[in-house]
Design a protein around this motif. Structure first.
Motif, PDB file in Angstrom:
ATOM      1  N   UNK A 464       0.793  -1.344   0.045  1.00 23.77           N
ATOM      2  CA  UNK A 464       0.144  -0.058  -0.051  1.00 23.77           C
ATOM      3  C   UNK A 464       0.719   1.419  -0.141  1.00 23.77           C
ATOM      4  N   UNK A 465       1.965   1.424   0.742  1.00 26.50           N
ATOM      5  CA  UNK A 465       2.653   2.502   0.803  1.00 26.50           C
ATOM      6  C   UNK A 465       3.475   2.764  -0.407  1.00 26.50           C
ATOM      7  N   UNK A 466       4.086   1.738  -1.346  1.00 26.35           N
ATOM      8  CA  UNK A 466       4.704   1.832  -2.364  1.00 26.35           C
ATOM      9  C   UNK A 466       3.718   2.149  -3.532  1.00 26.35           C
ATOM     10  N   UNK A 467       2.600   1.508  -3.398  1.00 25.27           N
ATOM     11  CA  UNK A 467       1.510   2.011  -4.378  1.00 25.27           C
ATOM     12  C   UNK A 467       1.004   3.224  -4.241  1.00 25.27           C
ATOM     13  N   UNK A 468       1.022   3.857  -3.027  1.00 21.18           N
ATOM     14  CA  UNK A 468       0.914   5.199  -2.838  1.00 21.18           C
ATOM     15  C   UNK A 468       1.570   5.950  -3.539  1.00 21.18           C
ATOM     16  N   UNK A 469       3.147   5.959  -3.422  1.00 19.51           N
ATOM     17  CA  UNK A 469       4.090   6.565  -4.127  1.00 19.51           C
ATOM     18  C   UNK A 469       3.799   6.670  -5.575  1.00 19.51           C
ATOM     19  N   UNK A 470       3.738   5.400  -6.070  1.00 24.43           N
ATOM     20  CA  UNK A 470       3.555   5.320  -7.658  1.00 24.43           C
ATOM     21  C   UNK A 470       2.326   6.168  -8.094  1.00 24.43           C
ATOM     22  N   UNK A 471       1.245   6.042  -7.448  1.00 21.88           N
ATOM     23  CA  UNK A 471       0.081   6.763  -8.018  1.00 21.88           C
ATOM     24  C   UNK A 471       0.356   8.310  -7.929  1.00 21.88           C
ATOM     25  N   UNK A 472       1.083   8.785  -7.065  1.00 20.81           N
ATOM     26  CA  UNK A 472       1.550  10.154  -6.718  1.00 20.81           C
ATOM     27  C   UNK A 472       2.359  10.422  -7.912  1.00 20.81           C
ATOM     28  N   UNK A 473       3.272   9.575  -8.275  1.00 21.07           N
ATOM     29  CA  UNK A 473       4.186   9.721  -9.244  1.00 21.07           C
ATOM     30  C   UNK A 473       3.488   9.985 -10.675  1.00 21.07           C
ATOM     31  N   UNK A 474       2.412   9.018 -10.818  1.00 19.76           N
ATOM     32  CA  UNK A 474       1.909   9.130 -12.131  1.00 19.76           C
ATOM     33  C   UNK A 474       0.892  10.334 -12.224  1.00 19.76           C
ATOM     34  N   UNK A 475       0.131  10.720 -11.123  1.00 25.03           N
ATOM     35  CA  UNK A 475      -0.415  12.047 -11.127  1.00 25.03           C
ATOM     36  C   UNK A 475       0.466  13.225 -11.502  1.00 25.03           C
ATOM     37  N   UNK A 476       1.691  13.299 -10.853  1.00 26.61           N
ATOM     38  CA  UNK A 476       2.571  14.350 -11.088  1.00 26.61           C
ATOM     39  C   UNK A 476       3.003  14.402 -12.383  1.00 26.61           C
ATOM     40  N   UNK A 477       3.468  13.011 -13.085  1.00 36.61           N
ATOM     41  CA  UNK A 477       3.971  13.143 -14.558  1.00 36.61           C
ATOM     42  C   UNK A 477       2.766  13.436 -15.424  1.00 36.61           C
ATOM     43  N   UNK A 478       1.567  13.160 -15.027  1.00 37.93           N
ATOM     44  CA  UNK A 478       0.332  13.686 -15.883  1.00 37.93           C
ATOM     45  C   UNK A 478       0.340  15.149 -15.963  1.00 37.93           C
ATOM     46  N   UNK A 479       0.737  15.909 -14.604  1.00 38.84           N
ATOM     47  CA  UNK A 479       0.442  17.252 -15.005  1.00 38.84           C
ATOM     48  C   UNK A 479       1.691  17.878 -15.686  1.00 38.84           C
ATOM     49  N   UNK A 480       3.035  17.233 -15.384  1.00 38.23           N
ATOM     50  CA  UNK A 480       4.006  17.954 -16.130  1.00 38.23           C
ATOM     51  C   UNK A 480       4.044  17.713 -17.591  1.00 38.23           C
ATOM     52  N   UNK A 481       3.660  16.690 -17.936  1.00 35.77           N
ATOM     53  CA  UNK A 481       3.718  16.359 -19.187  1.00 35.77           C
ATOM     54  C   UNK A 481       2.399  16.122 -20.090  1.00 35.77           C
ATOM     55  N   UNK A 482       1.434  16.383 -19.520  1.00 31.23           N
ATOM     56  CA  UNK A 482       0.152  16.695 -20.033  1.00 31.23           C
ATOM     57  C   UNK A 482      -0.356  15.323 -20.761  1.00 31.23           C
ATOM     58  N   UNK A 483      -0.210  14.266 -19.949  1.00 31.23           N
ATOM     59  CA  UNK A 483      -0.451  12.994 -20.410  1.00 31.23           C
ATOM     60  C   UNK A 483      -1.778  12.662 -20.205  1.00 31.23           C
ATOM     61  N   UNK A 484      -2.349  11.573 -20.955  1.00 28.88           N
ATOM     62  CA  UNK A 484      -3.485  11.060 -20.918  1.00 28.88           C
ATOM     63  C   UNK A 484      -3.329   9.652 -20.546  1.00 28.88           C
ATOM     64  N   UNK A 485      -4.031   8.929 -19.829  1.00 29.89           N
ATOM     65  CA  UNK A 485      -4.128   7.648 -19.291  1.00 29.89           C
ATOM     66  C   UNK A 485      -5.377   6.693 -19.534  1.00 29.89           C
ATOM     67  N   UNK A 486      -5.211   5.505 -19.721  1.00 31.61           N
ATOM     68  CA  UNK A 486      -6.008   4.589 -19.677  1.00 31.61           C
ATOM     69  C   UNK A 486      -5.726   3.548 -18.514  1.00 31.61           C
ATOM     70  N   UNK A 487      -6.313   3.709 -17.401  1.00 30.57           N
ATOM     71  CA  UNK A 487      -5.688   2.960 -16.174  1.00 30.57           C
ATOM     72  C   UNK A 487      -6.638   1.922 -15.901  1.00 30.57           C
ATOM     73  N   UNK A 488      -5.961   0.608 -15.966  1.00 24.82           N
ATOM     74  CA  UNK A 488      -6.704  -0.531 -16.198  1.00 24.82           C
ATOM     75  C   UNK A 488      -6.321  -1.158 -14.774  1.00 24.82           C
ATOM     76  N   UNK A 489      -7.305  -1.623 -13.999  1.00 26.25           N
ATOM     77  CA  UNK A 489      -7.105  -2.115 -12.572  1.00 26.25           C
ATOM     78  C   UNK A 489      -8.415  -3.002 -12.246  1.00 26.25           C
ATOM     79  N   UNK A 490      -8.294  -3.998 -11.294  1.00 29.16           N
ATOM     80  CA  UNK A 490      -9.480  -4.558 -10.631  1.00 29.16           C
ATOM     81  C   UNK A 490      -9.614  -3.936  -9.109  1.00 29.16           C
ATOM     82  N   UNK A 491      -8.682  -3.105  -8.768  1.00 29.71           N
ATOM     83  CA  UNK A 491      -8.922  -2.484  -7.531  1.00 29.71           C
ATOM     84  C   UNK A 491      -9.666  -1.158  -7.720  1.00 29.71           C
ATOM     85  N   UNK A 492     -10.853  -1.443  -7.395  1.00 29.05           N
ATOM     86  CA  UNK A 492     -11.862   0.013  -7.605  1.00 29.05           C
ATOM     87  C   UNK A 492     -11.656   1.179  -6.777  1.00 29.05           C
TER      88      UNK A 492
END
Length: 538
Positions: A464-492
């Motif tokens: 859970x802690x590493x997951x939180x770090x990676x999710x924060x990183x993905x959101x930071x990168x989205x803002x910095x590089x104006x990215x678009x994501x298709x986020x596939x997961x079974x964890x609602x």
């Protein structure tokens, strides 16, 4: 009645001629019919504790001190990853029967009947057919049930379940937890349930041990620990998991909570109305089916419908969450967008370009704009290449920058961007933790300056802690590089935190699509309601 007692147990493991402390002064007990949950991050000592109890550590590389007493108790273990735990070239029934024949006086015929009975107990469909099936012919949940049947083969008094539901979708996870409860009651077992997911532990355990750097920092009744945690580390673990009723700007990590840092609530997930954004992907009437293997030469060919008439729009700079059970078609849809899988019919428009009509060479040039981060970073990274070589290779292939000096500089910048260091350039994948490998996979995707990234279960196997770090990183990168994501997961709960909109898939179809908050508050389909009800809650 105590079945297991661990007293002042410490352990050292040998690495490069040095003895490193791994566990320190562990003391706990397990009574008959009780379930103890063991929680903590990767590397906290959970699995090593289980292996010590099972005496599966070599005396050449492990030095123990203290006592582990279990008298005449029989102990069995379910391992985390059923695909690697099961032999891929031996039929499932034979593997379970082998364990029974090895530890009992049963004849082969009696062992086969016992295995089929166990397959029935663990609620596998068509136990007689599963007996002759190979592991690759079963789903993840079914393989995990085979592993449970194998552990139950010799009627253990204590069952150790090491992350038995990690990477399973929420409904299968719920079924496995219910199955373990039923088996525990039927066979009067005690269970040690190891997990990094506190929501799962809350559903099954009576007591909880919280482990941090090889030490039990807190233990007690499950309700008391989760409602009123005393240790900052326990508070950190509880805070890391995305909550369904709030959406902070950034997820807190264990370190944040232990340092007393707080996160502000996120007022709005998407900076503009989606309608004001450019259409990135327009998927029209997309279908894909696979032939089912025939049992004999003259049997009529049948097909499995992986995707059926998919219509979906993905807008620029949004995160579209894609959820559903295993086998519903999520990964097939993601791979079809990259044309790693060719559809049977339909169109995929990337901006104004129909990807279906592109030649292989044109598709290859366009692919640098559309990247994918896969679920298992260990198997998706080349074990024979250093991290530096892995980051430089795609830049060379797609002619990013003019020379290797500039490419190396860019690779170092990307590593630092994802929280790693220049020194890591010369290391190999096996030298990193799971969370670090996932960061490397993200850095590799960024080397070709993509505009669109498909995240396929990219945090499902992380604690859970590493997951939180990676999710924060993905959101930071989205803002910095104006990215678009298709986020596939079974964890609602993760999908809800990350996404602007959510598409719910069932049996190859989109059964619901809408705003993330609205779908959680007011789901329209019975299937979506079922998924939401299956989310484990602390």
């Amino acid at each position: 009645m105590k079945l297991l007692e661990v007293t002042d147990f410490s352990l050292q493991l040998k690495q490069d001629e040095n003895w490193n402390p791994v566990l320190s002064s562990l003391s706990f007990s397990l009574t008959k019919g009780e379930t103890i949950g063991v929680v903590g991050e990767s590397g906290s000592g959970k699995s090593v504790t289980a292996l010590s109890i099972m005496k599966l550590l070599s005396e050449k590389t492990a030095k123990a001190k203290g006592d582990i007493w279990f008298g005449e108790s029989r102990i069995a273990m379910i391992f985390q990853e059923p695909m690697t735990s099961l032999n891929p070239v031996i039929r499932c029934g034979k593997q379970v029967a082998e364990a029974i024949l090895l530890h009992t006086s049963m004849s082969p015929k009696e062992a086969k009947l016992k295995v089929i009975e166990l397959f029935r107990d663990v609620q596998l469909p068509n136990p007689d057919k599963v007996y002759y099936a190979y592991p690759h012919e079963l789903s993840g949940g079914q393989k995990q049930r085979v592993m449970i049947a194998m552990a139950m083969g010799c009627n253990p008094d204590i069952l150790i379940a090491d992350e038995p539901t990690t990477a399973l979708d929420v409904t299968v996870q719920k079924n496995i937890l219910e199955l373990l409860k039923q088996l525990q009651e039927k066979y009067e077992m005690s269970v040690i349930f190891i997990s990094h997911d506190l929501g799962v532990v809350a559903q099954i355990a009576h007591r909880v041990l919280v482990m941090y750097k090889g030490v039990i920092v807190e233990q007690g009744d499950v309700k008391t620990i989760f409602k009123n945690p005393k240790h900052p580390y326990t508070k950190g673990l509880l805070a890391c998991r995305p909550k369904l009723d709030e959406k902070p700007d950034r997820l807190p990590t264990v370190e944040d909570v232990m340092l007393g840092e707080k996160r502000k609530k996120k007022e709005e997930n998407f900076d503009d109305k989606i309608n004001n954004h450019e259409t990135f992907f327009s998927i029209q009437n997309l279908s894909k089916r696979y032939p089912v293997r025939k049992k004999d030469l003259f049997e009529k060919q049948t097909y499995f419908q992986a995707l059926e008439n998919i219509n979906l729009t993905i807008y620029e700079r949004e995160t579209l969450g894609l959820v559903g059970e295993s086998g519903c078609g999520k990964t097939t849809l993601g791979r079809t967008l990259l044309r790693l899988v060719e559809p049977d019919c339909g169109n995929i428009f990337y901006k104004d370009t129909n990807l279906i009509e592109l030649s292989d060479s044109k598709m290859r040039r366009l692919r640098k704009e559309i990247q994918m981060v896969l679920q298992d970073p260990y198997s998706s990274l080349n074990q024979r290449l250093t991290i530096g070589q892995m980051l430089l290779e795609p830049m060379k292939v797609h002619l990013i920058l003019s020379n290797d000096k500039d490419r190396k500089k860019r690779a170092i910048e990307l590593l630092e961007l994802v929280g790693l260091k220049e020194a890591h350039m010369h290391r190999y994948p096996h030298e990193f933790s799971g969370g670090q490998r996932q960061r490397i996979a993200i850095a590799r995707a960024l080397t070709v300056n993509p505009k669109f990234i498909i995240c396929d279960e990219s945090v499902s196997a992380l604690d859970v802690s590493v997951q939180a770090q990676v999710l924060n990183l993905l959101n930071d990168l989205k803002k910095e590089f104006h990215l678009t994501y298709l986020f596939i997961s079974h964890d609602l709960s993760v999908v809800k935190y990350m996404s602007d909109r959510i598409a719910v898939m069932q049996q190859g179809r989109i059964v619901e699509l809408g705003d993330a908050e609205e779908i959680y508050k007011n789901p329209q389909s019975a299937y979506t309601k079922k998924l939401i009800e299956a989310i484990p809650v602390v």
